[in-house]
Design a protein around this motif. Structure first.
Motif, PDB file in Angstrom:
ATOM      1  N   ARG A  26      18.336  -5.174  21.107  1.00 41.24           N
ATOM      2  CA  ARG A  26      18.856  -5.048  22.608  1.00 41.24           C
ATOM      3  C   ARG A  26      18.227  -5.405  23.647  1.00 41.24           C
ATOM      4  O   ARG A  26      18.503  -5.757  24.753  1.00 41.24           O
ATOM      5  CB  ARG A  26      19.692  -3.887  22.578  1.00 41.24           C
ATOM      6  CG  ARG A  26      20.864  -3.438  21.409  1.00 41.24           C
ATOM      7  CD  ARG A  26      21.355  -2.067  21.840  1.00 41.24           C
ATOM      8  NE  ARG A  26      22.299  -1.679  20.479  1.00 41.24           N
ATOM      9  CZ  ARG A  26      22.929  -0.660  20.408  1.00 41.24           C
ATOM     10  NH1 ARG A  26      23.107   0.101  21.546  1.00 41.24           N
ATOM     11  NH2 ARG A  26      24.049  -0.561  19.396  1.00 41.24           N
ATOM     12  N   ASN A  79      32.448  -7.188  20.957  1.00 44.06           N
ATOM     13  CA  ASN A  79      33.360  -7.256  22.067  1.00 44.06           C
ATOM     14  C   ASN A  79      34.088  -8.630  22.258  1.00 44.06           C
ATOM     15  O   ASN A  79      35.137  -8.694  22.786  1.00 44.06           O
ATOM     16  CB  ASN A  79      32.158  -7.357  23.300  1.00 44.06           C
ATOM     17  CG  ASN A  79      31.815  -5.817  23.791  1.00 44.06           C
ATOM     18  OD1 ASN A  79      32.707  -4.790  23.660  1.00 44.06           O
ATOM     19  ND2 ASN A  79      30.531  -5.516  24.080  1.00 44.06           N
ATOM     20  N   HIS A  82      35.425  -1.831  25.607  1.00 42.97           N
ATOM     21  CA  HIS A  82      34.341  -0.695  25.369  1.00 42.97           C
ATOM     22  C   HIS A  82      34.114  -0.252  23.789  1.00 42.97           C
ATOM     23  O   HIS A  82      34.058   1.188  23.283  1.00 42.97           O
ATOM     24  CB  HIS A  82      35.141   0.581  25.808  1.00 42.97           C
ATOM     25  CG  HIS A  82      35.497   0.319  27.432  1.00 42.97           C
ATOM     26  ND1 HIS A  82      34.329   0.571  28.449  1.00 42.97           N
ATOM     27  CD2 HIS A  82      36.492   0.016  28.054  1.00 42.97           C
ATOM     28  CE1 HIS A  82      35.012   0.377  29.583  1.00 42.97           C
ATOM     29  NE2 HIS A  82      36.330   0.028  29.440  1.00 42.97           N
ATOM     30  N   TYR A  83      34.014  -1.326  22.935  1.00 43.02           N
ATOM     31  CA  TYR A  83      33.615  -1.267  21.638  1.00 43.02           C
ATOM     32  C   TYR A  83      32.128  -0.842  21.696  1.00 43.02           C
ATOM     33  O   TYR A  83      31.194  -1.473  22.213  1.00 43.02           O
ATOM     34  CB  TYR A  83      33.793  -2.279  20.682  1.00 43.02           C
ATOM     35  CG  TYR A  83      35.349  -2.657  20.764  1.00 43.02           C
ATOM     36  CD1 TYR A  83      36.228  -1.921  20.108  1.00 43.02           C
ATOM     37  CD2 TYR A  83      35.965  -3.866  21.008  1.00 43.02           C
ATOM     38  CE1 TYR A  83      37.883  -2.261  20.150  1.00 43.02           C
ATOM     39  CE2 TYR A  83      37.173  -4.326  21.013  1.00 43.02           C
ATOM     40  CZ  TYR A  83      38.072  -3.655  20.648  1.00 43.02           C
ATOM     41  OH  TYR A  83      39.542  -3.930  20.532  1.00 43.02           O
ATOM     42  N   THR A  84      31.991   0.091  20.723  1.00 40.68           N
ATOM     43  CA  THR A  84      30.548   0.794  20.346  1.00 40.68           C
ATOM     44  C   THR A  84      30.268   0.587  18.823  1.00 40.68           C
ATOM     45  O   THR A  84      31.250   1.339  18.246  1.00 40.68           O
ATOM     46  CB  THR A  84      30.089   1.977  21.023  1.00 40.68           C
ATOM     47  OG1 THR A  84      31.059   2.898  20.623  1.00 40.68           O
ATOM     48  CG2 THR A  84      30.287   1.545  22.783  1.00 40.68           C
ATOM     49  N   ARG A  85      29.176   0.349  18.360  1.00 47.77           N
ATOM     50  CA  ARG A  85      28.786   0.746  17.070  1.00 47.77           C
ATOM     51  C   ARG A  85      28.369   2.145  16.689  1.00 47.77           C
ATOM     52  O   ARG A  85      27.904   2.796  17.657  1.00 47.77           O
ATOM     53  CB  ARG A  85      27.467  -0.219  16.384  1.00 47.77           C
ATOM     54  CG  ARG A  85      27.854  -1.731  16.749  1.00 47.77           C
ATOM     55  CD  ARG A  85      26.788  -2.506  16.224  1.00 47.77           C
ATOM     56  NE  ARG A  85      25.297  -2.606  16.598  1.00 47.77           N
ATOM     57  CZ  ARG A  85      24.573  -3.417  16.149  1.00 47.77           C
ATOM     58  NH1 ARG A  85      24.557  -4.510  15.313  1.00 47.77           N
ATOM     59  NH2 ARG A  85      23.315  -3.074  16.708  1.00 47.77           N
ATOM     60  N   THR A  86      28.860   2.721  15.866  1.00 49.44           N
ATOM     61  CA  THR A  86      28.555   3.768  15.139  1.00 49.44           C
ATOM     62  C   THR A  86      27.229   3.846  14.336  1.00 49.44           C
ATOM     63  O   THR A  86      26.499   2.830  13.887  1.00 49.44           O
ATOM     64  CB  THR A  86      29.712   4.536  14.224  1.00 49.44           C
ATOM     65  OG1 THR A  86      29.574   3.987  12.953  1.00 49.44           O
ATOM     66  CG2 THR A  86      30.918   4.188  15.071  1.00 49.44           C
ATOM     67  N   GLY A  91      36.156   2.509  19.335  1.00 50.12           N
ATOM     68  CA  GLY A  91      36.278   2.019  20.670  1.00 50.12           C
ATOM     69  C   GLY A  91      37.439   1.299  20.847  1.00 50.12           C
ATOM     70  O   GLY A  91      38.395   1.163  19.960  1.00 50.12           O
ATOM     71  N   PHE A 102      32.287   0.037  13.706  1.00 52.60           N
ATOM     72  CA  PHE A 102      32.303   0.337  15.313  1.00 52.60           C
ATOM     73  C   PHE A 102      33.502   1.042  15.446  1.00 52.60           C
ATOM     74  O   PHE A 102      34.574   1.280  14.706  1.00 52.60           O
ATOM     75  CB  PHE A 102      32.151  -0.844  16.098  1.00 52.60           C
ATOM     76  CG  PHE A 102      33.439  -1.923  15.845  1.00 52.60           C
ATOM     77  CD1 PHE A 102      34.369  -2.067  16.877  1.00 52.60           C
ATOM     78  CD2 PHE A 102      33.323  -2.867  14.879  1.00 52.60           C
ATOM     79  CE1 PHE A 102      35.329  -2.929  16.759  1.00 52.60           C
ATOM     80  CE2 PHE A 102      34.264  -3.721  14.963  1.00 52.60           C
ATOM     81  CZ  PHE A 102      35.309  -3.753  15.678  1.00 52.60           C
ATOM     82  N   THR A 117      25.858  -6.189  19.280  1.00 53.64           N
ATOM     83  CA  THR A 117      26.917  -5.752  20.099  1.00 53.64           C
ATOM     84  C   THR A 117      27.965  -6.750  20.805  1.00 53.64           C
ATOM     85  O   THR A 117      29.013  -6.312  21.343  1.00 53.64           O
ATOM     86  CB  THR A 117      25.664  -5.133  21.231  1.00 53.64           C
ATOM     87  OG1 THR A 117      25.023  -6.043  21.680  1.00 53.64           O
ATOM     88  CG2 THR A 117      24.909  -4.094  20.636  1.00 53.64           C
ATOM     89  N   HIS A 168      36.096  -2.137  12.750  1.00 53.05           N
ATOM     90  CA  HIS A 168      36.627  -0.689  13.227  1.00 53.05           C
ATOM     91  C   HIS A 168      36.820   0.345  12.192  1.00 53.05           C
ATOM     92  O   HIS A 168      37.572  -0.042  11.414  1.00 53.05           O
ATOM     93  CB  HIS A 168      37.854  -1.141  14.297  1.00 53.05           C
ATOM     94  CG  HIS A 168      38.104   0.076  15.490  1.00 53.05           C
ATOM     95  ND1 HIS A 168      38.534   1.327  15.073  1.00 53.05           N
ATOM     96  CD2 HIS A 168      37.700  -0.196  16.588  1.00 53.05           C
ATOM     97  CE1 HIS A 168      38.629   1.816  16.186  1.00 53.05           C
ATOM     98  NE2 HIS A 168      38.163   0.944  17.268  1.00 53.05           N
TER      99      HIS A 168
END
Length: 390
Positions: free
Chosen positions: A287, A133, A200-204, A196, A194, A129, A160
């Motif tokens: 996490r 970022n 505000h990047y998030t994994r899919t 975003g 990911f 995570t 991305h």
């Protein structure tokens, strides 16, 4: 004819092993860390004996366990998903897969850049995570691939989805899988897409694992060659590089995985349904989210209750794990070297039956093959005589 449902609660370990310190894990216990959270409500796991396992010291043990239960000691030299699943399918890995605590050497990075036609950035052990970022902006701007690793034997590629489409990312991983052979044969190449924007990047959920081909026959190959159905749910097919699997259903959550298992209960098949529920590892364990992990187990337990009610007369359910990922362990964000539970239930299975501590997750494959009376066997101690009602 019996059917076996083997469900792996990925990372749901149950305490430090004698050699855990060699893996830099001290005083780890995923089960205890999760079960002490207020979100944890698991009456069905309790009925199957999860709090009765030897050496855990829970005061509120179940007095009427519905089946047989044991604590398993992993024999393989690792605490990785692939090694754990391979062992339960009959392959004990005496040599650990290679790891890269300082990142991958230059010759690997240069070869990958040449093969993929893209620059590589990061090349360090990293939290999945955090890495997007820290490197997401550079990746989006330049198209360079974020390559990173962990304490496990993995090479992970984060990209991305708007910069590198999923099909392209998966193709890159297939190429990398072919490159990482010999002494550099890591257990898994993992696609980590990911989405975003900056900050505000998030994994899919579109992760995909590209594992090594098993080094010898597994329980799955033997069952398949003996004419039994082998059904995989979740990332089982990825872990075994599709070897020995007839039908595979990909899933994006534990809920989806259990929903598929419940659906398969009502289908006619003759063999095994092998299920991996990955959220405890991927979403909460790494996490270090103990509250989320506890809620996940509670949600699983609700579906488990439905599953138990729907079991057919000759069905056997086995619940286990592949390693630990203690969400309260602060020394790292990696897997933890732990014992794993084995809970077995079905009409033909003895109740209130404590099997104690057993060496080797491969007892699972030995027991299943014994149940199906296959001519070929894997390593491991069959527990069949100890769990079947006479």
């Amino acid at each position: 004819m019996p059917r076996v449902f083997l469900i792996v609660l990925d990372s749901f370990g149950c305490g430090e092993m004698p050699d855990s310190a060699k893996f830099n894990d001290i005083n780890v216990n995923t089960l205890k860390s999760v079960s002490c959270q207020k979100e944890f409500i698991a009456p069905n796991l309790r009925k199957l004996g999860i709090f009765n396992l030897d050496g855990l010291g829970f005061e509120t043990k179940e007095k009427n366990v519905l089946g047989s239960y044991a604590k398993l000691r992993e024999l393989s030299m690792g605490k990785d998903t692939t090694i754990g699943h391979w062992e339960m399918a009959g392959i004990v890995s005496s040599q650990p897969f290679p790891t890269y605590p300082k990142g991958f050497p230059d010759y690997i990075i240069k070869e990958l850049e040449a093969q993929l036609g893209r620059k590589i950035i990061c090349n360090k052990p990293y939290s999945g995570t955090q890495v997007i970022n820290d490197y997401g902006d550079e990746h989006v701007k330049t198209g360079a691939l974020i390559v990173y690793t962990s304490a496990d034997s993995v090479l992970q590629i984060a990209a991305h989805e708007d910069v590198v489409p999923l099909k392209v990312l998966y193709k890159y991983c297939e190429i990398v899988r072919r490159v990482m052979t010999g002494k550099d044969a890591v257990g898994r190449i993992i696609a980590r897409p990911f989405v975003g924007e900056n900050g505000h990047y998030t994994r899919t959920p579109n992760r995909h694992d590209f594992s090594l081909l098993p080094t010898k026959q597994t329980m799955l190959n033997i069952l398949q060659e003996s004419g039994y159905d082998v059904i995989a749910v979740g990332k089982i097919s990825d872990i075994f590089a599709k070897s020995g699997i007839d039908v595979s259903y990909t899933t994006k959550s534990n809920n989806e995985g259990m929903s598929k298992a419940l659906e398969l209960q009502n289908r006619d098949f003759n063999g095994i349904c092998f299920v991996n529920l990955v959220d405890g590892d991927m979403v909460y364990g790494h996490r270090r989210d103990a509250h989320g992990y506890a809620q996940m187990i509670t949600d699983f337990d609700i579906q488990l209750g439905e599953f138990l009610k729907n079991m057919k007369k000759e069905d056997v359910l086995m619940i286990t794990a592949d390693h630990g990922c203690d969400p309260l362990y602060t020394a790292s964000t990696d897997h933890t070297r732990e014992y794993v539970p084995l809970l077995i239930v079905g009409n033909m299975i003895k109740k209130m039956n404590n099997l104690g501590v057993i060496d080797g997750l491969d007892c699972i494959s030995a027991t299943i093959l014994d149940l199906f009376k296959t001519e070929e066997r894997t390593s491991g101690e069959s527990l069949l005589d100890r769990v079947i009602k006479k």
